[in-house]
Design an enzyme around this catalytic site. Structure first.
Site, PDB file in Angstrom:
ATOM      1  N   THR A  22      23.613 -11.134  58.301  1.00 54.76           N
ATOM      2  CA  THR A  22      24.610 -12.650  57.810  1.00 54.76           C
ATOM      3  C   THR A  22      26.226 -11.522  59.101  1.00 54.76           C
ATOM      4  O   THR A  22      26.409 -10.782  59.072  1.00 54.76           O
ATOM      5  CB  THR A  22      25.785 -12.607  56.568  1.00 54.76           C
ATOM      6  OG1 THR A  22      26.670 -11.763  56.397  1.00 54.76           O
ATOM      7  CG2 THR A  22      24.678 -12.894  55.726  1.00 54.76           C
ATOM      8  N   GLY A  23      26.606 -12.690  59.864  1.00 54.55           N
ATOM      9  CA  GLY A  23      27.463 -12.626  61.187  1.00 54.55           C
ATOM     10  C   GLY A  23      27.426 -11.568  61.987  1.00 54.55           C
ATOM     11  O   GLY A  23      27.975 -10.813  62.122  1.00 54.55           O
ATOM     12  N   GLY A  27      31.209  -7.132  65.646  1.00 54.39           N
ATOM     13  CA  GLY A  27      31.215  -6.295  64.809  1.00 54.39           C
ATOM     14  C   GLY A  27      29.567  -5.590  64.747  1.00 54.39           C
ATOM     15  O   GLY A  27      29.368  -4.306  65.395  1.00 54.39           O
ATOM     16  N   TYR A 179      42.878 -11.362  50.884  1.00 54.54           N
ATOM     17  CA  TYR A 179      41.254 -10.784  51.327  1.00 54.54           C
ATOM     18  C   TYR A 179      40.990  -9.735  50.362  1.00 54.54           C
ATOM     19  O   TYR A 179      39.706  -9.635  50.155  1.00 54.54           O
ATOM     20  CB  TYR A 179      41.885 -10.351  52.341  1.00 54.54           C
ATOM     21  CG  TYR A 179      40.926  -9.229  52.979  1.00 54.54           C
ATOM     22  CD1 TYR A 179      39.568  -9.839  53.945  1.00 54.54           C
ATOM     23  CD2 TYR A 179      41.098  -8.081  53.386  1.00 54.54           C
ATOM     24  CE1 TYR A 179      38.743  -8.866  54.225  1.00 54.54           C
ATOM     25  CE2 TYR A 179      40.110  -6.946  54.183  1.00 54.54           C
ATOM     26  CZ  TYR A 179      39.009  -7.726  54.535  1.00 54.54           C
ATOM     27  OH  TYR A 179      37.814  -7.413  55.040  1.00 54.54           O
TER      28      TYR A 179
HETATM   29  N1  LIG Z   1      36.620  -3.851  60.703  1.00 54.77           N
HETATM   30  C1  LIG Z   1      36.342  -3.396  59.928  1.00 54.77           C
HETATM   31  O1  LIG Z   1      37.994  -2.519  60.078  1.00 54.77           O
HETATM   32  C2  LIG Z   1      36.929  -3.845  58.470  1.00 54.77           C
HETATM   33  C3  LIG Z   1      37.865  -2.966  56.960  1.00 54.77           C
HETATM   34  C4  LIG Z   1      37.161  -3.090  55.432  1.00 54.77           C
HETATM   35  C5  LIG Z   1      35.761  -4.367  55.762  1.00 54.77           C
HETATM   36  N2  LIG Z   1      35.406  -4.975  57.080  1.00 54.77           N
HETATM   37  C6  LIG Z   1      33.920  -6.139  56.600  1.00 54.77           C
HETATM   38  O2  LIG Z   1      33.399  -5.549  57.295  1.00 54.77           O
HETATM   39  C7  LIG Z   1      32.550  -6.921  57.458  1.00 54.77           C
HETATM   40  C8  LIG Z   1      31.761  -7.518  59.296  1.00 54.77           C
HETATM   41  O3  LIG Z   1      33.746  -7.431  59.933  1.00 54.77           O
HETATM   42  P1  LIG Z   1      33.486  -7.142  61.223  1.00 54.77           P
HETATM   43  O4  LIG Z   1      35.108  -6.450  60.735  1.00 54.77           O
HETATM   44  O5  LIG Z   1      32.387  -6.601  61.746  1.00 54.77           O
HETATM   45  O6  LIG Z   1      34.607  -8.383  61.937  1.00 54.77           O
HETATM   46  P2  LIG Z   1      34.118  -9.295  62.480  1.00 54.77           P
HETATM   47  O7  LIG Z   1      33.542  -8.256  64.349  1.00 54.77           O
HETATM   48  O8  LIG Z   1      34.674 -10.303  63.088  1.00 54.77           O
HETATM   49  O9  LIG Z   1      32.346 -10.774  62.575  1.00 54.77           O
HETATM   50  C9  LIG Z   1      32.690 -10.659  61.400  1.00 54.77           C
HETATM   51  C10 LIG Z   1      31.032 -11.559  61.365  1.00 54.77           C
HETATM   52  O10 LIG Z   1      31.453 -12.646  60.307  1.00 54.77           O
HETATM   53  C11 LIG Z   1      30.939 -13.824  61.346  1.00 54.77           C
HETATM   54  N3  LIG Z   1      31.627 -14.789  59.917  1.00 54.77           N
HETATM   55  C12 LIG Z   1      32.711 -15.473  60.330  1.00 54.77           C
HETATM   56  N4  LIG Z   1      33.124 -16.496  59.337  1.00 54.77           N
HETATM   57  C13 LIG Z   1      31.831 -17.218  58.657  1.00 54.77           C
HETATM   58  C14 LIG Z   1      31.926 -17.964  58.284  1.00 54.77           C
HETATM   59  N5  LIG Z   1      31.639 -18.631  57.471  1.00 54.77           N
HETATM   60  N6  LIG Z   1      30.170 -18.257  57.891  1.00 54.77           N
HETATM   61  C15 LIG Z   1      28.942 -17.258  58.543  1.00 54.77           C
HETATM   62  N7  LIG Z   1      30.010 -16.132  59.373  1.00 54.77           N
HETATM   63  C16 LIG Z   1      30.638 -16.072  58.875  1.00 54.77           C
HETATM   64  C17 LIG Z   1      31.957 -13.573  62.095  1.00 54.77           C
HETATM   65  O11 LIG Z   1      31.165 -15.029  63.075  1.00 54.77           O
HETATM   66  P3  LIG Z   1      31.759 -15.328  64.427  1.00 54.77           P
HETATM   67  O12 LIG Z   1      31.629 -14.436  65.123  1.00 54.77           O
HETATM   68  O13 LIG Z   1      31.794 -16.493  64.740  1.00 54.77           O
HETATM   69  O14 LIG Z   1      34.102 -15.393  63.875  1.00 54.77           O
HETATM   70  C18 LIG Z   1      30.821 -12.582  62.942  1.00 54.77           C
HETATM   71  O15 LIG Z   1      30.040 -12.940  63.269  1.00 54.77           O
HETATM   72  C19 LIG Z   1      33.281  -8.217  56.836  1.00 54.77           C
HETATM   73  O16 LIG Z   1      33.017  -8.553  55.927  1.00 54.77           O
HETATM   74  C20 LIG Z   1      34.505  -7.091  56.291  1.00 54.77           C
HETATM   75  O17 LIG Z   1      35.779  -7.833  55.340  1.00 54.77           O
HETATM   76  C21 LIG Z   1      35.398  -4.879  58.146  1.00 54.77           C
END
Ligand SMILES: NC(=O)c1ccc[n+]([C@@H]2O[C@H](COP(=O)([O-])OP(=O)(O)OC[C@H]3O[C@@H](n4cnc5c(N)ncnc54)[C@H](OP(=O)(O)O)[C@@H]3O)[C@@H](O)[C@H]2O)c1
Length: 307
Positions: A22-23, A27, A179
């Site tokens: 998913t997503g 990232g 969050y």
């Molecule tokens: N980056 C970090 O440092 C970090 C730290 C701790 C945990 N995380 C976790 O890692 C996971 C991935 O995040 P990321 O860091 O890769 O961030 P990201 O680059 O913003 O990617 C997030 C993804 O989730 C999608 N998304 C958001 N809302 C959605 C919805 N309603 N339905 C379907 N898809 C949705 C986004 O789609 P869009 O592109 O359309 O917005 C994007 O594809 C998340 O669960 C986050 O909490 C990240």
């Protein structure tokens, strides 16, 4: 493990495996899709925006022309979109080896999903809870399947309050608190799901992962781009590239030695960066009563029953 640290080189051959991320367009999800297809898996990249999804798929296919990526629309903030996705997926697939519940949002202002859930808990937890429940029959049919839930170090700031679980009408809402709660829910759900698999003798593992602090679009919800640019020289000390941040979820999804109920995260800088290893989540995430309450509440709110 081939070397001292677990890397994508340690991912076994995944030919014949079906994976949902998913997503997957951004990232960590994007990096995970790339790694899965490079090992021969067929990956269903789910995105809420098909335009963004097409761009991401092309991007991967440019470097891995043989990549088998099926793009499917899924909005986790909308239960009918989750139902549509799972119906379509089950019409066209007979197995699901790995489900990576990766998508997420962070620190958005108070808002509601289509179904009236607080948006962070609705997207990060309830959406993935419903998705997993709707895909349970196909996971059960697939020997050795896995569900990976992506949590965060921020689970440590999460507090469960079942009397005001979704900050009704914004009451007590703070973007970071919500969050943290959603990421604590990811862990409570993982441990309860593993318990459910064991009790019902289902050949599926539930494993959690967190990426430390990784360079993705996640921070764009809360920090303006120009501030990020200014902060960049300082953040380089503790932020790792998305390709490193994706390793814990990739290890949880593919390491043959990984066990149900484990939690993977980076091995250095207080788990903010490094190579993936087994890490410990906090005590609150292991509260069995909270896990059970959350499960019941999530079934009630989403009308998705695990059976
Ligand atoms: N980056 C970090 O440092 C970090 C730290 C701790 C945990 N995380 C976790 O890692 C996971 C991935 O995040 P990321 O860091 O890769 O961030 P990201 O680059 O913003 O990617 C997030 C993804 O989730 C999608 N998304 C958001 N809302 C959605 C919805 N309603 N339905 C379907 N898809 C949705 C986004 O789609 P869009 O592109 O359309 O917005 C994007 O594809 C998340 O669960 C986050 O909490 C990240």
């Amino acid at each position: 493990m081939n070397g001292k640290h677990w890397t994508t080189k340690d991912i076994p051959d995944l030919k014949g495996k079906t994976v949902i991320v998913t997503g997957g367009n951004s990232g960590l999800g994007f990096e995970a899709v790339k790694a899965f297809v490079s090992k021969g898996a067929i990956v269903i990249m789910t995105c809420r925006s098909t335009i963004k999804g097409e761009i991401a798929r092309e991007n991967i296919k440019n470097s891995i022309p043989k990549a088998e990526i099926i793009l499917m629309e899924l909005d986790l903030a909308n239960l009918s979109s989750i139902q549509n996705f799972s119906d379509k997926f089950k019409q066209s697939h007979t197995k699901l080896d790995i489900l990576v519940n990766n998508a997420g949002i962070m620190m958005v202002p108070y808002a509601l999903t289509v179904d009236g859930f607080e948006k962070q808990i609705g997207t990060n937890h309830l959406g993935h809870f419903a998705l997993t429940g709707l895909l349970l029959d196909i996971l059960k049919k697939t020997p050795g399947s896995r569900v990976v839930n992506v949590s965060s170090l921020a689970h440590k700031s999460g507090v469960m309050d079942f009397d005001n679980f979704m900050y009704n009408n914004g009451n007590g809402y703070k973007p970071m608190k919500a969050y943290g709660r959603s990421k604590l829910c990811n862990l409570l759900f993982t441990y309860e799901l593993q318990h459910f698999f064991e009790t019902n003798q289902i050949d599926c593992k539930a494993i959690a992962a967190h990426p430390g602090v990784s360079d993705t679009n996640l921070f764009s919800h809360s920090i303006p781009k120009w501030v990020m640019v200014l902060l960049r020289p300082f953040t380089l000390f503790f932020i790792q590239p998305a390709s490193m941040g994706a390793l814990p979820e990739l290890r949880a999804a593919t390491d043959p030695m990984a066990k149900g109920g484990e939690f993977y995260g980076p091995n250095s800088h207080s788990e903010m960066k490094g190579f993936p290893t087994v890490v410990q989540s906090n005590q609150a995430s292991h509260r069995i009563d909270d896990g059970k309450k959350l499960w019941q509440l999530s079934e009630k709110l989403t009308s998705v029953q695990f059976k």
